[in-house]
Scaffold this motif. Sequence first.
Motif, PDB file in Angstrom:
ATOM      1  N   ASP A 701      34.850  33.202  64.068  1.00 23.04           N
ATOM      2  CA  ASP A 701      34.121  31.842  63.105  1.00 23.04           C
ATOM      3  C   ASP A 701      34.450  32.136  61.835  1.00 23.04           C
ATOM      4  O   ASP A 701      34.297  33.329  60.901  1.00 23.04           O
ATOM      5  CB  ASP A 701      33.025  32.197  62.844  1.00 23.04           C
ATOM      6  CG  ASP A 701      31.761  31.841  62.121  1.00 23.04           C
ATOM      7  OD1 ASP A 701      32.689  30.827  61.142  1.00 23.04           O
ATOM      8  OD2 ASP A 701      30.840  31.782  61.454  1.00 23.04           O
ATOM      9  N   GLY A 703      33.393  29.789  59.089  1.00 21.93           N
ATOM     10  CA  GLY A 703      32.661  29.636  58.338  1.00 21.93           C
ATOM     11  C   GLY A 703      32.760  28.437  57.328  1.00 21.93           C
ATOM     12  O   GLY A 703      32.343  28.386  56.574  1.00 21.93           O
ATOM     13  N   MET A 709      35.332  30.706  52.184  1.00 22.75           N
ATOM     14  CA  MET A 709      34.131  31.248  52.184  1.00 22.75           C
ATOM     15  C   MET A 709      34.574  32.434  52.743  1.00 22.75           C
ATOM     16  O   MET A 709      35.547  33.195  52.912  1.00 22.75           O
ATOM     17  CB  MET A 709      33.792  29.743  53.275  1.00 22.75           C
ATOM     18  CG  MET A 709      34.077  28.878  53.563  1.00 22.75           C
ATOM     19  SD  MET A 709      33.015  28.283  52.743  1.00 22.75           S
ATOM     20  CE  MET A 709      30.913  28.604  53.978  1.00 22.75           C
ATOM     21  N   ALA A 711      33.625  33.919  55.549  1.00 19.97           N
ATOM     22  CA  ALA A 711      34.150  34.713  56.775  1.00 19.97           C
ATOM     23  C   ALA A 711      35.583  35.143  56.820  1.00 19.97           C
ATOM     24  O   ALA A 711      35.543  35.862  57.632  1.00 19.97           O
ATOM     25  CB  ALA A 711      33.362  33.760  57.413  1.00 19.97           C
TER      26      ALA A 711
END
Length: 859
Positions: A701, A703, A709, A711
């Motif tokens: 992931d 993001g 981001m 993530a």
Amino acid sequence: MAGELPVRHALPELLSALDAHGTAVLTAPPGSGKTTVVPLALADAGLRVLVAEPRRLAVRAAARRMGVSYAIRGERHTGADPRVEVVTTGLLLQRLQHDPELPGADVVVLDECHERHLDADTALAFLLDVRETLRPDLRLLATSATADAAPWSRLLGGAPVVAASGTPHPVETVWAPPARPLPPPHGMRVDPALLAHVAQVVRRALAERQGDVLCFLPGTAEIARVAGLLRDVTNDMNGGNGGNGGNGEGGGDGVEVLQVHGQAPARVQDAVLSPGTRRRVVLATSVAESSLTVPGVRVVVDSGLAREPRTDHARGLGSLTTVRVSRAGAVQRAGRAGREAPGTVYRCWTEAEHERLAEHPRPEIALADLTGFALQAACWGVPDAAALALLDPPPDAAMAAATATLTDLGALDGGRVTARGRRMAGLGLHPRLARALIDAGPRAAEVVALLSEQLPRDAGDDLVEVWRSARRGGDAFASRWRQEVRRLSRSLAPGGGGAAGNGGAAGRAGTFQSGDTSEGVGASRSHRDTGSRGGGGLGDDAFAGLVVALAFPERVARRRGGGYLMASGTAAALGEGSRLAGAPWLAVAVADRPTGSASARVRQAVEIDEATARLAHPVTAEEEVAWRVPPGERRGDVSARVVERLGAIELSSAPLPDADVRAALLHGLRTEDVLTWTRDALAVRARLAFCHRAVGEPWPDVGGAGPGMEALADLADRWLEPELSRARRRADLERIDVAAALLCLVPWSERLEAVAPERVQVPSGSRVRIDYSQERPVLAVKLQELFGWDGAPSIAGVPLLVHLLSPAGRPVAVTADLASFWRDGYRAVRAELRGRYPRHPWPEDPLTATPTSRTNRRT
């Protein structure tokens, strides 16, 4: 006296209840005689009586009316009747701490319990403890002017409730609101229009009714303003801080005005409690609400306002705020008019507003700074106050703040009171002021006396000038100040100002002499280990600054921009035209935070130097590695340095080479667009995000498709190494090839081109880039290049969304079903565009036409 007042009818029942149960609650309306008749009746029954009142003015008034002894802070009077003594609840607390058995007292009367003063609540809790453990014979009587006695009865172990009904005389209510609605009070501010209206109502009362007028106002400033508005119809006897030329008296034959508040001099209080030779207007704060008969008063004018404490525990700031009086308080005030004859109360609000008032005032324990209470509880042996019999428990946040303060002052050590703490509690001061008096020595009594009193209304913000003025002055304030200086000087043990006993942190004191300088005062020195023994030969300014800084170390403030920053982290500002403006350092004695403001307002302060600030407050040296955004900037960068701080005040800093900056860099990645996001980088990230959405594990992931981001920062170990290990600052991150780095996130078992190809070949032979930034992958291509193509391929099982473009590259249709478009939508597009783009092919049957990216040849 007993034959004239309604409480006489309740005396037999009350004496019987005390004999049978040892405790009782007496409810009696204002003016019924509970304060003066009951103690004498108990004395006549053979009991030695100790009466506790919440206010000094009430103590003097009650004792004078009964002809008995009284004691308040710094003053003691022996009356003709030795069986009864009247004291403040604060003094009662000190006596209980000194000798809990209270020798010489058979019964303690706690008057006006309904007002819920903190000292009164605490004293009752201690007395219940004494009665349970040491003196079961000690009788307790709680008296209240309200009928709501059930909570007190439960607190006193099911004590009988004795009610004295009736009032001496009826009181008529006149509703006298302003002609138009006025803004409610805000903080300490009261609309001048309301005060003008109150003055008008006083004039009306003087014209419509006989007798003296008692007018209730929230504070001394409002009293002074109304007195000024009445000056043309009165001659003024000023009780406030030496006003009116400093003599406090007026002459002539007009109406006499008395200004009465907690700081009014004794002669003004005596004048209020004695019959006047002229008609009088008494302007008073809530000190006149209860336990006080003002002879001659037949009329009460009630502004409807009161003052309550507010404490900002996070910032260590306390202040008063103006609130609407409660219904119970309004009843108390109205009762002053009917003590001697039928009377009238003029209420400066409507009857409808009255019904919306709070029933009772909020208890002080829920509003006030609890540092003094916490010290009293710790000295009593219950530091958390949990075992005390209180109607309302102290708020957790307020107790936590109080405990932290006491620990810093050396009064508590591990939650237990220290010998130093006991000494502080015995001084009859707020623990902060007690700390300053102990650590700075006998000379500090003069400064501490200033800090323990309400200063004159016209006092400036330079506390040293106020000190010098008090020394020179001959007014009421100077007299009270000298009296308190004498009391504090006597209260210090022989040998003066060092810390006593084990002392906790603050007790491990060094000395502060006149020869001390900032040299040698290292970052680890603090108020915990730098006491003072008299201040040596310091001048007034330096010594006053030391005392204030010792009392309020978190209010030491350094100049910052146009204002100041306190050690607590709170911004502060001086008033316009302040003599202290420009001082590099301040020790702030009095400050408040106006309602709705993030900054504190400095009321009184002293200029100090950095050396004094270091002595008063802990100085720390810490390694700081962080992502910092400089003031006024939008872009942050790594900051690696050794910082010396005095609380929130940064004193100095030096670079910290070879620091581990990884955490700071990751914070930058999470909070700012630090990386250089090229078109290729954004495309790679969008493809990875699509793979995670369409396939799931093992695709990570990332993001979404945008930069910055969180993530991606969480995955830094997988895609930013070794670049991240080599980076030291923002510029190093900005140079990273993000597109190449992101490819490290492709799972080892997968190929990005196989799952999410960068391009797809269309019928014309062109390889067109796929846009993965949308929820579904998008193929944007000119319509002519797709002739003969009846269906676009799927990517990882997700059908492509086709944006059909005109020859100019503008979208003319969007479809996920090409066959349907050729059949139903193409004709309309062809009709609209073939005239506009004649050099491009527009066949009638697109499915059989040759796809092309070229134009037709010219004929």
